[in-house]
Design an enzyme around this catalytic site. Structure first.
Site, PDB file in Angstrom:
ATOM      1  CE1 TYR A   1       7.580   0.365  -3.897  1.00  0.00           C
ATOM      2  CE2 TYR A   1       5.992   2.081  -3.413  1.00  0.00           C
ATOM      3  CZ  TYR A   1       7.022   1.257  -3.015  1.00  0.00           C
ATOM      4  OH  TYR A   1       7.494   1.329  -1.734  1.00  0.00           O
TER       5      TYR A   1
ATOM      6  CG  ASN B   1       5.154   8.707  -1.452  1.00  0.00           C
ATOM      7  OD1 ASN B   1       5.918   9.237  -2.246  1.00  0.00           O
ATOM      8  ND2 ASN B   1       5.576   8.008  -0.401  1.00  0.00           N
TER       9      ASN B   1
ATOM     10  CD  GLU C   1      -1.450  -2.339   1.880  1.00  0.00           C
ATOM     11  OE1 GLU C   1      -2.123  -3.363   1.687  1.00  0.00           O
ATOM     12  OE2 GLU C   1      -0.365  -2.350   2.514  1.00  0.00           O
TER      13      GLU C   1
END
Length: 181
Positions: free
Chosen positions: A125, A118, A113
């Site tokens: 990611y 962010n 998560e």
């Protein structure tokens, strides 16, 4: 594993109690007052169901990453880099190192998560081919911010190896054309 990036010599090692003092400096700088305690990290380091890596530069821990192992899944629990060492690809190297370790343990999928706000982490990611599969509403207790639920495809697939090699070579090459040490 050792790397040279942005003029820094980094060693990626298994996290242990000797890294706690530096981690406890990074924690509030990265996560504010809702950060993990030393006791929580020590418990994680001693668990057979977790993998934690630290990035060491000049005998100091400058970043770390952790994951729980749940069956054939890895759940990334934390990733942080000291503010003085950000934008030097240390997060890329930590995530790469975790992928390699978890692949060796026959983990197939990774999940985590991340705060909706962010953007730097979300972009990191995405670079590693995580995909958004949901949202946890009001997941973060400090401000009730939503958390994006991200997952990878099967990291044991041969395409994953190509992706990892491409990422690490870009990180190393764009920083003084250095190689793995």
């Amino acid at each position: 594993m050792e790397f040279r990036t942005s003029g820094l010599n980094l060693a990626i090692v298994d996290s242990d109690k000797s890294h706690i003092d530096d981690i406890q400096i990074i924690e509030p700088l990265s996560f504010g007052k809702h950060h993990w305690s030393s006791k929580a990290f020590i418990s994680e380091f001693s668990s057979n169901y977790s993998v934690y890596k630290s990035a060491i530069c000049n005998s100091k821990t400058v970043g770390y990453i952790g994951s729980w192992i749940i069956g054939d899944e890895g759940h990334i629990t934390t990733l942080a880099v000291h503010p003085d060492f950000r934008k030097k690809h240390i997060a890329d190297i930590l995530l790469y190192s975790l992928f390699i370790e978890l692949k060796s343990k026959n983990i197939k999928w990774l999940t985590l998560e991340v705060r909706v706000s962010n953007i730097a982490a979300v972009n990191l990611y995405k670079k590693f081919k995580f995909k958004q599969l949901g949202i946890r509403k009001k997941y973060y207790q400090d401000n009730n911010e939503d958390g994006l639920i991200l997952w990878t495809e099967n990291i044991q697939n041969p395409e994953n190896e190509l992706m990892l090699n491409s990422i690490i070579s870009q990180v190393i090459e764009q920083n003084n054309h250095a190689d793995k040490l």
